[in-house]
Design an enzyme around this catalytic site. Structure first.
Site, PDB file in Angstrom:
ATOM      1  N   ASP A 180       0.856  -1.179   0.000  1.00 15.72           N
ATOM      2  CA  ASP A 180       0.000   0.000   0.000  1.00 15.72           C
ATOM      3  C   ASP A 180       0.897   1.237   0.000  1.00 15.72           C
ATOM      4  O   ASP A 180       2.130   1.127   0.028  1.00 15.72           O
ATOM      5  CB  ASP A 180      -0.984  -0.029   1.174  1.00 15.72           C
ATOM      6  CG  ASP A 180      -0.284   0.049   2.518  1.00 15.72           C
ATOM      7  OD1 ASP A 180       0.968   0.131   2.556  1.00 15.72           O
ATOM      8  OD2 ASP A 180      -0.973   0.020   3.548  1.00 15.72           O
ATOM      9  N   SER A 181       0.291   2.415  -0.001  1.00 21.39           N
ATOM     10  CA  SER A 181       1.085   3.636  -0.190  1.00 21.39           C
ATOM     11  C   SER A 181       1.606   4.203   1.125  1.00 21.39           C
ATOM     12  O   SER A 181       2.452   5.091   1.122  1.00 21.39           O
ATOM     13  CB  SER A 181       0.221   4.696  -0.863  1.00 21.39           C
ATOM     14  OG  SER A 181      -0.782   5.143   0.048  1.00 21.39           O
ATOM     15  N   GLY A 182       1.069   3.726   2.232  1.00 23.63           N
ATOM     16  CA  GLY A 182       1.388   4.330   3.518  1.00 23.63           C
ATOM     17  C   GLY A 182       0.388   5.404   3.900  1.00 23.63           C
ATOM     18  O   GLY A 182       0.320   5.818   5.061  1.00 23.63           O
ATOM     19  N   GLY A 183      -0.401   5.859   2.922  1.00 25.61           N
ATOM     20  CA  GLY A 183      -1.340   6.946   3.167  1.00 25.61           C
ATOM     21  C   GLY A 183      -2.361   6.617   4.243  1.00 25.61           C
ATOM     22  O   GLY A 183      -2.601   7.422   5.152  1.00 25.61           O
ATOM     23  N   ASP A 192      -2.731   8.480  -1.567  1.00 28.49           N
ATOM     24  CA  ASP A 192      -4.005   9.200  -1.627  1.00 28.49           C
ATOM     25  C   ASP A 192      -4.363   9.791  -0.272  1.00 28.49           C
ATOM     26  O   ASP A 192      -3.779   9.422   0.747  1.00 28.49           O
ATOM     27  CB  ASP A 192      -5.126   8.251  -2.073  1.00 28.49           C
ATOM     28  CG  ASP A 192      -5.297   7.068  -1.122  1.00 28.49           C
ATOM     29  OD1 ASP A 192      -4.297   6.695  -0.454  1.00 28.49           O
ATOM     30  OD2 ASP A 192      -6.392   6.514  -1.026  1.00 28.49           O
ATOM     31  N   GLN A 240     -11.272   7.875  -4.653  1.00 31.64           N
ATOM     32  CA  GLN A 240     -11.841   8.360  -3.392  1.00 31.64           C
ATOM     33  C   GLN A 240     -13.154   9.081  -3.669  1.00 31.64           C
ATOM     34  O   GLN A 240     -13.625   9.069  -4.807  1.00 31.64           O
ATOM     35  CB  GLN A 240     -10.838   9.288  -2.679  1.00 31.64           C
ATOM     36  CG  GLN A 240      -9.609   8.568  -2.118  1.00 31.64           C
ATOM     37  CD  GLN A 240      -9.944   7.676  -0.920  1.00 31.64           C
ATOM     38  OE1 GLN A 240     -11.049   7.700  -0.392  1.00 31.64           O
ATOM     39  NE2 GLN A 240      -8.973   6.853  -0.508  1.00 31.64           N
ATOM     40  N   GLY A 295     -11.305   4.194   0.848  1.00 27.35           N
ATOM     41  CA  GLY A 295     -12.186   4.972   1.719  1.00 27.35           C
ATOM     42  C   GLY A 295     -13.511   4.307   2.005  1.00 27.35           C
ATOM     43  O   GLY A 295     -14.468   4.965   2.408  1.00 27.35           O
ATOM     44  N   ASP A 327      -8.337  -7.082   0.227  1.00 30.40           N
ATOM     45  CA  ASP A 327      -7.449  -7.324   1.367  1.00 30.40           C
ATOM     46  C   ASP A 327      -8.234  -6.931   2.606  1.00 30.40           C
ATOM     47  O   ASP A 327      -9.137  -6.085   2.523  1.00 30.40           O
ATOM     48  CB  ASP A 327      -6.184  -6.462   1.303  1.00 30.40           C
ATOM     49  CG  ASP A 327      -6.453  -5.064   1.807  1.00 30.40           C
ATOM     50  OD1 ASP A 327      -7.080  -4.274   1.074  1.00 30.40           O
ATOM     51  OD2 ASP A 327      -6.085  -4.746   2.954  1.00 30.40           O
TER      52      ASP A 327
END
Lengths: 381, 381
Positions: A107-110, A161, A211, A238, A288
């Site tokens: 994932d992006s870490g966001g 994001d 989103q 989201g 996931d």
């Protein structure tokens, strides 16, 4: 499946396949596909176990393989904090480091940065936040996230994001969508620049994230603009964060037809069995979720019959029957309910292993079974 | 092996075998035997993994089977407190309850009762103590311990003994020996009474425990008197609790020749690899120990080469080599030192599993290897 998409499937056959995704069937219960990555093919629909810092809690990699997991998800935020992407790059990348040679998605870490309440400042460049480990001030934006993910070396990487709670006012969601779109462009530019220095066989797939909270027009706008930028796959983010199940499924049903038929679609953070079935029927290919494992640790078991078993109930103390005689998990075919209850009650880790293995096995089997059923269902392709 | 015993072996061939133990070889590196129990045969020497409340920490039963464990030890104290011997008897006994169909040994509960500092009163009948779980007042004596162990249904059960720290004054050790002997007689009586109501194929073996601290004369006295009472096997207790290794081995060397050749000998609580080799050479057949697992959890690994690896060392953060390429544990052949260090550092349970699997695998292999070497060493039988 949405009628518009079935129509698309029929009329634009040339668009069924991209280099990374082959749509094999579009049936009324969902899409069957094949996702190609630098570390091999993944049959879709697929559920990805979440190995936060490179490992599952209670399960070994060999267990995941035995249960038929074909892809693993790791969290960029956790790996960035420790041991760090440079250390992992030195190890030869994430696959070498964690000892898993099948595909991995990062994932992006966001999501972590925005949800860990450690934010200090959000700017147009990214987010300044504090490490939950040592309080150090850190910064991640779209450029940093993609750079970290390239260093980690996953097969599928995600755009950075902004993911506000779905309960915030519409104008905040609107601003988050605009920022998500601006960041998506930076992510793609950074990705292409980094790819230009890599062997094409090692290029990760980059997914954009739609989103927009529970606002259909914002979801539409975000999806359409992301498709214009162009990604290897599209995620819906989201969701499963407080809205109703009906709201969630309506958004899935609304967004999927706006996405290209020949790209995989990933519904982030969803893993309840019935919700996955409903989402697949609406055109989703990838999932996931940490919920099956969290519920397992709290003694809530998914039985292969579809029923639930709350093993902490007093009645199971003297229930010496096998946990789930038809379970895809060998441990649940071996051990009794009273033993599992005893282990969880006594805080014995083996109890968590038995419970986690059960829920993971049933979750993976549910998705595999969906795919099998698609073979018996007429495809509109 | 002690000369006297080698002599015994040579001259009294008829005494090499009892219904439950067959001595196959007596070599200079130790005794090779076969221990018969209601749940099958155990090749000796043997190391028994300790599954305190019916499970290992970090390892599944299938892992133990894969690593070649042939017998498991469970703690009576813990199982008596939860879920209780009646619940386990209702489940069909310990083997059904924990899902392990190979032999199981239960200890008497004495060691926990005396070491948990929960004692309220010691009388000639037993010990009144408080449960460490809920503070309830409980009582266990020789009669209670044997009754509980018969209900649990293990293959080998142990006499309830008094196990004072080896540092207490001689007169306290002396009193403990006398009490241990009195209790041993009660244990045997209780055992025979309970056996008379059971199918002979299900009779557990009862072991006596030699106490006496580091005093040779007390050890002699205890051993000789226990042999007069007559048990299926003999344990040496009260060691590995603070005395030096040399003292420990001297006691082993002193006690073994006093025990019958045709009965198994069990050195309780010892499991360090080198100490097991030394004890086997002095005539010991059985071991149990929690140390290999405790050391694993603290990042101290036993390598198959015989070396130690303290994985927490900073130098391993960037050591991306395989943990132990020749390990009997598949996880240690799969994963790297840097990954294991990362997992333990991050508190990830999979790290403990990898480390525990390694130490258990090497411990079991060490004992198996000893047995193999005995085939190549001339026997005095």
């Amino acid at each position: 499946m949405h009628r518009q998409e079935a129509h698309l499937c029929k009329t634009k056959r040339s668009r069924y396949a991209s280099p990374m995704f082959r749509l094999l069937a579009a049936t009324k219960i969902g899409r069957k596909g094949n996702l190609s990555t630098p570390h091999g093919d993944v049959p879709t629909p697929v559920f990805m176990p979440v190995a936060t810092a490179g490992a599952m809690k209670g399960l070994a990699h060999t267990d995941l393989e035995m249960l038929g997991a074909s892809m693993m998800l790791c969290n960029t935020y956790h790996l960035h904090l420790q041991p760090g992407e440079n250390s992992i790059a030195n190890a030869g990348g994430l696959h070498s480091f964690v000892g898993w040679d099948k595909p991995i998605l990062t994932d992006s870490g966001g999501f972590q940065v925005f949800s860990l309440r450690s934010i200090r400042k959000i700017t147009d460049d990214g987010v300044e936040f504090r490490s939950h480990l040592n309080g150090n001030s850190l910064f991640i934006g779209p450029k940093e996230s993609i750079t970290i993910q390239h260093k980690l070396g996953a097969d599928i990487i995600m755009c950075f994001d902004e993911c506000p709670p779905s309960t915030v006012p519409r104008n905040e969601i609107e601003a988050a969508v605009e920022r998500t779109l601006r960041w998506a462009r930076v992510c793609k530019e950074t990705h292409e620049e980094l790819c230009s220095k890599k062997d094409p066989s090692k290029h990760p797939l980059l997914f954009g994230i739609v989103q927009g909270g529970i606002h259909m027009d914002l979801r539409s706008h975000c999806a359409v603009e992301l498709v214009k930028i162009g990604f290897d796959g599209y995620a819906i983010g989201g969701l499963a964060v407080g809205e109703s199940e009906q709201e969630m499924l309506e958004i899935v049903e609304h967004v999927c037809p706006l996405l290209p038929v020949d790209r995989p679609r990933y519904l982030m953070g969803v893993g309840k069995l019935e919700q996955m079935r409903s989402a697949v029927a609406r055109g989703i290919d990838m999932f996931d979720c940490v919920l099956p494992m969290r519920e397992a640790r709290h003694g809530s078991l998914y039985l292969s019959s579809g029923e639930r078993l709350r093993i902490s109930g007093a009645s199971y103390a003297e229930d010496h029957s096998i946990i789930d005689p038809h379970s895809p998990s060998p441990l649940s075919r071996r051990h009794t309910k009273s033993y599992l209850r005893h282990l969880l009650h006594a805080g014995e880790r083996y109890g968590e292993t038995i419970a986690c293995m059960q829920n993971m096995a049933v979750t993976l089997q549910t998705v595999r079974e969906l795919r099998r059923q698609m073979n018996e269902t007429g495809s509109s392709l």
